[in-house]
Structure formats: C-alpha cells, structure tokens
Design a protein around this motif. Sequence first.
Motif, mmCIF file in Angstrom:
data_model
loop_
_atom_site.group_PDB
_atom_site.id
_atom_site.type_symbol
_atom_site.label_atom_id
_atom_site.label_comp_id
_atom_site.label_asym_id
_atom_site.label_seq_id
_atom_site.Cartn_x
_atom_site.Cartn_y
_atom_site.Cartn_z
ATOM 1 N N GLY A 362 52.223 24.798 38.486
ATOM 2 C CA GLY A 362 51.908 24.801 40.182
ATOM 3 C C GLY A 362 50.086 25.350 40.368
ATOM 4 O O GLY A 362 49.541 25.759 39.160
ATOM 5 N N VAL A 363 50.045 25.356 41.599
ATOM 6 C CA VAL A 363 48.815 25.459 42.114
ATOM 7 C C VAL A 363 48.946 26.817 42.715
ATOM 8 O O VAL A 363 49.606 26.589 43.776
ATOM 9 C CB VAL A 363 47.994 24.434 42.646
ATOM 10 C CG1 VAL A 363 46.530 24.717 43.375
ATOM 11 C CG2 VAL A 363 48.103 23.170 42.330
ATOM 12 N N VAL A 364 48.034 27.883 42.567
ATOM 13 C CA VAL A 364 48.024 29.089 43.383
ATOM 14 C C VAL A 364 46.694 29.304 44.009
ATOM 15 O O VAL A 364 45.614 29.066 43.435
ATOM 16 C CB VAL A 364 48.622 30.180 42.783
ATOM 17 C CG1 VAL A 364 49.965 30.070 42.236
ATOM 18 C CG2 VAL A 364 47.588 30.436 41.307
ATOM 19 N N ARG A 365 46.620 29.808 45.377
ATOM 20 C CA ARG A 365 45.412 30.340 45.950
ATOM 21 C C ARG A 365 45.018 31.533 45.057
ATOM 22 O O ARG A 365 45.876 32.407 44.938
ATOM 23 C CB ARG A 365 45.570 30.669 47.160
ATOM 24 C CG ARG A 365 46.125 29.538 48.059
ATOM 25 C CD ARG A 365 46.670 29.961 49.543
ATOM 26 N NE ARG A 365 47.159 28.940 50.365
ATOM 27 C CZ ARG A 365 46.999 28.087 51.014
ATOM 28 N NH1 ARG A 365 45.836 28.032 51.135
ATOM 29 N NH2 ARG A 365 47.674 27.157 51.819
ATOM 30 N N VAL A 366 43.574 31.558 45.003
ATOM 31 C CA VAL A 366 42.985 32.857 44.270
ATOM 32 C C VAL A 366 41.449 32.949 44.821
ATOM 33 O O VAL A 366 40.919 31.831 45.655
ATOM 34 C CB VAL A 366 42.792 32.643 42.642
ATOM 35 C CG1 VAL A 366 44.094 32.636 42.059
ATOM 36 C CG2 VAL A 366 42.121 31.312 42.370
ATOM 37 N N THR A 367 41.076 34.106 44.831
ATOM 38 C CA THR A 367 39.570 34.232 44.921
ATOM 39 C C THR A 367 38.984 34.362 43.651
ATOM 40 O O THR A 367 39.494 34.629 42.653
ATOM 41 C CB THR A 367 39.368 35.531 45.648
ATOM 42 O OG1 THR A 367 39.573 36.432 44.831
ATOM 43 C CG2 THR A 367 40.010 35.550 46.901
ATOM 44 N N SER A 368 37.611 33.967 43.592
ATOM 45 C CA SER A 368 36.847 34.388 42.256
ATOM 46 C C SER A 368 37.018 35.844 41.784
ATOM 47 O O SER A 368 37.345 35.936 40.496
ATOM 48 C CB SER A 368 35.323 34.149 42.762
ATOM 49 O OG SER A 368 35.113 32.853 43.014
ATOM 50 N N GLN A 369 37.099 36.597 42.324
ATOM 51 C CA GLN A 369 37.567 38.282 41.894
ATOM 52 C C GLN A 369 38.644 38.350 41.452
ATOM 53 O O GLN A 369 38.744 38.719 40.470
ATOM 54 C CB GLN A 369 37.217 39.182 43.173
ATOM 55 C CG GLN A 369 36.931 40.593 42.639
ATOM 56 C CD GLN A 369 35.907 41.095 41.393
ATOM 57 O OE1 GLN A 369 34.923 40.578 41.628
ATOM 58 N NE2 GLN A 369 36.408 41.770 40.563
ATOM 59 N N GLU A 370 39.820 37.768 42.133
ATOM 60 C CA GLU A 370 41.069 37.758 41.505
ATOM 61 C C GLU A 370 41.020 37.216 40.136
ATOM 62 O O GLU A 370 41.802 37.672 39.340
ATOM 63 C CB GLU A 370 42.007 37.223 42.601
ATOM 64 C CG GLU A 370 42.239 37.841 43.929
ATOM 65 C CD GLU A 370 43.297 37.257 44.872
ATOM 66 O OE1 GLU A 370 43.872 37.904 45.683
ATOM 67 O OE2 GLU A 370 43.173 36.130 44.601
ATOM 68 N N HIS A 371 40.603 35.835 40.096
ATOM 69 C CA HIS A 371 40.727 35.251 39.016
ATOM 70 C C HIS A 371 39.898 35.652 37.646
ATOM 71 O O HIS A 371 40.328 35.278 36.681
ATOM 72 C CB HIS A 371 40.769 33.828 39.150
ATOM 73 C CG HIS A 371 41.316 32.826 38.313
ATOM 74 N ND1 HIS A 371 42.514 32.701 37.872
ATOM 75 C CD2 HIS A 371 40.753 31.517 37.690
ATOM 76 C CE1 HIS A 371 42.709 31.904 37.152
ATOM 77 N NE2 HIS A 371 41.854 31.206 36.918
ATOM 78 N N PHE A 372 38.750 35.687 37.971
ATOM 79 C CA PHE A 372 37.733 36.241 36.961
ATOM 80 C C PHE A 372 37.182 37.642 36.775
ATOM 81 O O PHE A 372 36.587 37.816 35.864
ATOM 82 C CB PHE A 372 36.633 35.309 37.167
ATOM 83 C CG PHE A 372 36.719 33.763 37.096
ATOM 84 C CD1 PHE A 372 36.809 33.373 35.842
ATOM 85 C CD2 PHE A 372 36.453 32.846 38.236
ATOM 86 C CE1 PHE A 372 36.912 32.025 35.652
ATOM 87 C CE2 PHE A 372 36.723 31.790 37.995
ATOM 88 C CZ PHE A 372 36.878 30.993 36.646
ATOM 89 N N GLY A 373 37.838 38.423 37.813
ATOM 90 C CA GLY A 373 37.205 39.653 37.781
ATOM 91 C C GLY A 373 37.408 40.621 36.567
ATOM 92 O O GLY A 373 36.562 41.157 36.007
ATOM 93 N N HIS A 374 38.530 40.709 36.061
ATOM 94 C CA HIS A 374 38.913 41.409 34.868
ATOM 95 C C HIS A 374 38.182 40.769 33.641
ATOM 96 O O HIS A 374 37.616 41.520 32.728
ATOM 97 C CB HIS A 374 40.655 41.335 34.692
ATOM 98 C CG HIS A 374 40.964 42.136 33.292
ATOM 99 N ND1 HIS A 374 41.031 43.406 33.245
ATOM 100 C CD2 HIS A 374 41.243 41.601 32.189
ATOM 101 C CE1 HIS A 374 41.625 43.727 32.049
ATOM 102 N NE2 HIS A 374 41.299 42.740 31.599
ATOM 103 N N PHE A 375 38.208 39.453 33.545
ATOM 104 C CA PHE A 375 37.509 38.679 32.581
ATOM 105 C C PHE A 375 35.959 39.065 32.493
ATOM 106 O O PHE A 375 35.397 39.239 31.397
ATOM 107 C CB PHE A 375 37.803 37.220 32.631
ATOM 108 C CG PHE A 375 37.056 36.206 31.560
ATOM 109 C CD1 PHE A 375 37.397 35.824 30.644
ATOM 110 C CD2 PHE A 375 36.043 35.766 32.025
ATOM 111 C CE1 PHE A 375 37.015 35.278 29.826
ATOM 112 C CE2 PHE A 375 35.226 34.768 31.243
ATOM 113 C CZ PHE A 375 35.678 34.599 30.109
ATOM 114 N N SER A 376 35.544 39.157 33.826
ATOM 115 C CA SER A 376 34.316 39.471 34.043
ATOM 116 C C SER A 376 33.735 40.705 33.513
ATOM 117 O O SER A 376 32.612 41.087 32.875
ATOM 118 C CB SER A 376 33.696 39.131 35.545
ATOM 119 O OG SER A 376 32.252 39.415 35.739
ATOM 120 N N ASP A 377 34.637 41.732 33.709
ATOM 121 C CA ASP A 377 34.347 43.284 33.364
ATOM 122 C C ASP A 377 33.949 43.158 31.726
ATOM 123 O O ASP A 377 33.337 43.725 31.164
ATOM 124 C CB ASP A 377 35.644 44.054 33.598
ATOM 125 C CG ASP A 377 35.435 44.436 35.116
ATOM 126 O OD1 ASP A 377 34.540 43.972 35.906
ATOM 127 O OD2 ASP A 377 36.445 44.603 35.793
#
Length: 400
Positions: A362-377
């Motif tokens: 499936g496809v889900v709506r996300v923001t960049s922060q939601e999807h990449f935030g933890h990874f980015s940290d």
Amino acid sequence: NILSEILNTPGFEAVNTTSHLGSYSKLISNIPGISAYYNDKYTLNSTLSSSMEKVRITIKNDASSDIDTQIISDYLHSILGVEVITNEVNSEGEIIESLKLGITDLAIMDSPSAGWVAWKEFGLVAMAAMQGMDERTNYNTDAFVKMDSSIASAYLDDNLDTNPYSLLEGKISCHSESMSLAGMVLPVGYLIGEGYIKNINNSENIDDLNDTILNFFDQNSSIPEKGESYYGNLGALKCLSDGFGDIAFVEEGYLESYCENEDEDDNLDWCLNSSEYVALPFDIKIPTSTVIYNPEYLDVQSRTTILNALMSLNFEMYLENYSFSGKTHTGCYDISIHVIDEDSEKETCGSEILKNMFNSSGVVRVTSQEHFGHFSDLVSNIPGISGYYIEYFKIFEEET
C-alpha cells in the motif's frame, strides 16, 4: 479566551492522521460511494493545475524485473485525465538530478540513503511511502550475540547496573559489509548517538570511519569487502556462529529465514541452535521506498491530486473465485465503491501493481520528518556521511 470562545476547545493535542482518523476511516469506508458523496458535498478539487499538461514520474530501472511500467502510467492517466510518462533511469543520482532540475515531477526512490540526501541536501520532499508486504514503512537492523556471552547475560539479567552496550567495547564485531546501512552505518550511528563510540580525533572524513569503529570494537573486527570472508548478511551471521565474532549486525529476517526454519534441514549447516542466539535491541528504523517531489516545481494542488491518485491503488484488490450474493466473482474489487471489475486484466488492478511493481502492500501519506526523521538522527552521527553519499550517488553540486 481564543481557545474557548472562538475555537470552542480547551486546547490542541499532537496527533498523526492514522491515530486520529484511522478507526473512523475503516468504518466510513464501508459505505458505498462515500468518497464521491463527500467530494461533491465539500466541492473538493481533485484536478491538476491548469498549467500541468502531463505528469512525469521517474523510477530506477530494475534489470531483474520484466514488469511493464506503462501499467502504472495508464492507471494514473485513467484517474488524472492527462498523459502520464514513467521514465526509468539507472541510478538514484539521476533521479535526484531530474527532480532538482524539474525534469521530472515526482520519483519513487528505493534507497533510504538517497532519499535522505535528497531531503537534507537538496530540499526535496517526501509525499508518500510504500508499505512493505507486512504493511510497515520501515525495517530494522538485527544485532545478535551468543547466549553464553557476557553481553547476553548483562542484557537478560534485569539488573540496571549491568549495561550490555558498554560491554561491546573491545569485542569483535561482525559487519555485513563496509558502509552497509543495516550492517554498519546505522548501528555505529546509534552507538555514537548514545555516547558509546567516540570520534576521538573529531574527524569529518568518512575514510576515518573504519578506524573509529576499530578503536571501539576489537581491531580484528570484520568489515569485509565483496569477495572477502564473512561478506554479506549471511557472512556476518556466520562470523558470529563460527565463534570468530562477538556480535553480528544484519538486516532483519536473515536469522529466521536461514537458521530458524521449522524443518532443520532447511537451515544452513553452520547455524547454531536458535536458542543460542540473543537479539540485542538497537533502536533503528530504515525507511521503505519513498515518493519524492520538488516543491519548487510541483504546486500543492497538483501534488495533492497525484498523491490521491496513488493512494487509490490501496482501494483495489484482486479477488479470485470470490463468493458474494450467491455468485462467484473473479476480478478487481474496488472497496471504495464496492464494485468488482471482471473485465480488466489482473495486472492492472491496484493490489497487483503495488505487489508486482513496488513489492508493496500500500501507499501511505508521510512527511519527510515522519519518514526520514529517526533515520536522519542516526545517520547524521556519522562524520562526513552527506559528502560520501553525494559522491556515491554521483549527484552534481552545480546545475548544468
């Protein structure tokens, strides 16, 4: 007074769409034609901007796949009413360049590293994420130690005074390969973020990362290149199983798939008994494939319309020999309007497009922060990582 007298509320609370509307959505979606009703009721605009005569999508070419990308183009065309062109390129760097320069309108990017660089370094934005077949939008790193180790004892003893992570210092680590996300970069980023691994020389050079790792772990730790002993996820597990290393970092699922089968004959011959492995928790979430766009070129109205079209893939599931109202049906079932299309080809149904083209449920709506935030940290803890990825993906700093 503004809250009570104008907004009629005592206050605001942080939520996301799933937590706030998820259960409501499951119920209201059972009403046939409800989406169309509300579209009319609230006169929602579901069209592209008048200036947008076609939609250009870019994906990375998959040489191992024989799926015709025209299928997704035709599907979106049927909803959007304009020409949809799907271009295939050979690298994530080409995808980012196309988005930077406005050559493409949106892209589906498989690499989480490339998606993160696109966001952090070039201002590109995530609009949606592709769920895995397990309906998650991230996967994890597994870190395994042996049951008879001091690390496992410290983790399992329920004693707050014993810290298994501090015991990793000086131990032999087994990494799947140099610069692997799950097998090296993110576990090290986690340990740096938690203060266990120190950047002693305050280096900003990615070439010093191996030295930083070996200064914390044992100098004999395994960071193999392709073709060397213990290379890959299975190599890292074998490194631990053979008794060479003390901890193995691998992508999730490898131990279960190769060493924990119900029929032991299906396990690899070097596997230990499953009870001899202990998973040491590492808080690591690696993002799944992302739908990314450039807000400088794609306006909000068109972005929302395209996103809604992509989301409509979720509403179609292919049914075979499905009994309903005394009849047996085979075809593409649209759950939003409760209609089964028994004439169209199976491969054109939303569930089949998701599975065959994107290995997704499936496809889900996300923001960049939601999807990449933890990874980015985590990844940001690695000195010089942005420059490394810009060079690795061959992204040009200067527009030409």
